[in-house]
Motif scaffolding. Sequence first.
Motif, PDB file in Angstrom:
ATOM      1  N   THR A 164       0.854  -1.186   0.000  1.00  0.00           N
ATOM      2  CA  THR A 164       0.000   0.000   0.000  1.00  0.00           C
ATOM      3  C   THR A 164       0.890   1.235   0.000  1.00  0.00           C
ATOM      4  O   THR A 164       2.092   1.156   0.259  1.00  0.00           O
ATOM      5  CB  THR A 164      -0.920   0.051   1.234  1.00  0.00           C
ATOM      6  N   VAL A 173      -1.047  -5.390   1.135  1.00  0.00           N
ATOM      7  CA  VAL A 173      -2.311  -5.209   0.419  1.00  0.00           C
ATOM      8  C   VAL A 173      -3.206  -6.389   0.782  1.00  0.00           C
ATOM      9  O   VAL A 173      -2.818  -7.542   0.638  1.00  0.00           O
ATOM     10  CB  VAL A 173      -2.085  -5.140  -1.105  1.00  0.00           C
ATOM     11  N   VAL A 174      -4.402  -6.087   1.280  1.00  0.00           N
ATOM     12  CA  VAL A 174      -5.335  -7.127   1.723  1.00  0.00           C
ATOM     13  C   VAL A 174      -6.656  -6.974   0.967  1.00  0.00           C
ATOM     14  O   VAL A 174      -6.862  -6.019   0.225  1.00  0.00           O
ATOM     15  CB  VAL A 174      -5.572  -7.054   3.254  1.00  0.00           C
ATOM     16  N   GLU A 175      -7.542  -7.925   1.180  1.00  0.00           N
ATOM     17  CA  GLU A 175      -8.873  -7.873   0.565  1.00  0.00           C
ATOM     18  C   GLU A 175      -9.641  -6.678   1.114  1.00  0.00           C
ATOM     19  O   GLU A 175      -9.439  -6.313   2.256  1.00  0.00           O
ATOM     20  CB  GLU A 175      -9.637  -9.170   0.843  1.00  0.00           C
ATOM     21  N   LEU A 191      -6.794  -6.304  -2.722  1.00  0.00           N
ATOM     22  CA  LEU A 191      -5.991  -7.343  -3.370  1.00  0.00           C
ATOM     23  C   LEU A 191      -6.799  -8.050  -4.455  1.00  0.00           C
ATOM     24  O   LEU A 191      -6.320  -8.240  -5.574  1.00  0.00           O
ATOM     25  CB  LEU A 191      -5.483  -8.347  -2.332  1.00  0.00           C
ATOM     26  N   ARG A 197      -6.097  -7.927  -8.488  1.00  0.00           N
ATOM     27  CA  ARG A 197      -5.915  -9.187  -9.216  1.00  0.00           C
ATOM     28  C   ARG A 197      -6.908  -9.283 -10.379  1.00  0.00           C
ATOM     29  O   ARG A 197      -6.541  -9.644 -11.500  1.00  0.00           O
ATOM     30  CB  ARG A 197      -6.082 -10.371  -8.264  1.00  0.00           C
ATOM     31  N   LEU A 237       0.542 -11.998  -7.730  1.00  0.00           N
ATOM     32  CA  LEU A 237       0.762 -10.828  -6.885  1.00  0.00           C
ATOM     33  C   LEU A 237       1.267 -11.292  -5.530  1.00  0.00           C
ATOM     34  O   LEU A 237       0.789 -12.292  -4.992  1.00  0.00           O
ATOM     35  CB  LEU A 237      -0.538 -10.052  -6.681  1.00  0.00           C
ATOM     36  N   ASN A 250       2.767  -9.595  -1.635  1.00  0.00           N
ATOM     37  CA  ASN A 250       3.168  -8.480  -0.793  1.00  0.00           C
ATOM     38  C   ASN A 250       4.672  -8.522  -0.537  1.00  0.00           C
ATOM     39  O   ASN A 250       5.272  -9.593  -0.479  1.00  0.00           O
ATOM     40  CB  ASN A 250       2.408  -8.515   0.533  1.00  0.00           C
TER      41      ASN A 250
END
Length: 163
Positions: A9, A15-17, A20, A24, A39, A41
């Motif tokens: 980030t 980067v999370v849901e 993410l 994607r 992808l 992190n």
Amino acid sequence: QIVHITIATESGEAVVEPLLGNLRDAINRARDPLQKVILGNFQRRYFHLKANLLIDEAYLWADVESAVQIALKNAFAFEKRNFAQPVTAAEIMDLIHNQKGLIAVDLDELHIVDEDGNPVGDLLSSVLSAETARWNTTETEILPAELLIVNPAGITLTKMKKA
């Protein structure tokens, strides 16, 4: 062949849901369907340093120490570094020398630390390396690119006595 994209980030976090998944999906819609894209992190790595500073007597130790601390924290923060960018002793020395009131710098320690803050490798390295994304044959997985940043609690500055 696989394309690996290392991500983070803007603030330097993983980067999370849902971001993410959205990223994607956008890449999958735009890419060649025959090209596999992964992808991942980044991996944050910290380093510590210890330096002795000889300051001009016209300056206060607290002011010089503070200026050096701030300069190091700013120069080696997430926002200023690139994935896989090494850190060199010369870079550290140059940054410290450019602060007002400095006469001399003796760098005693420069090393990467593990998750527990323990030194990894030599205590004084001329170059701290950071890895690009790479294939781990043992685990059969892609390891993420590394980003070296200074641990703010890992900066030790001491006042050098004149000879």
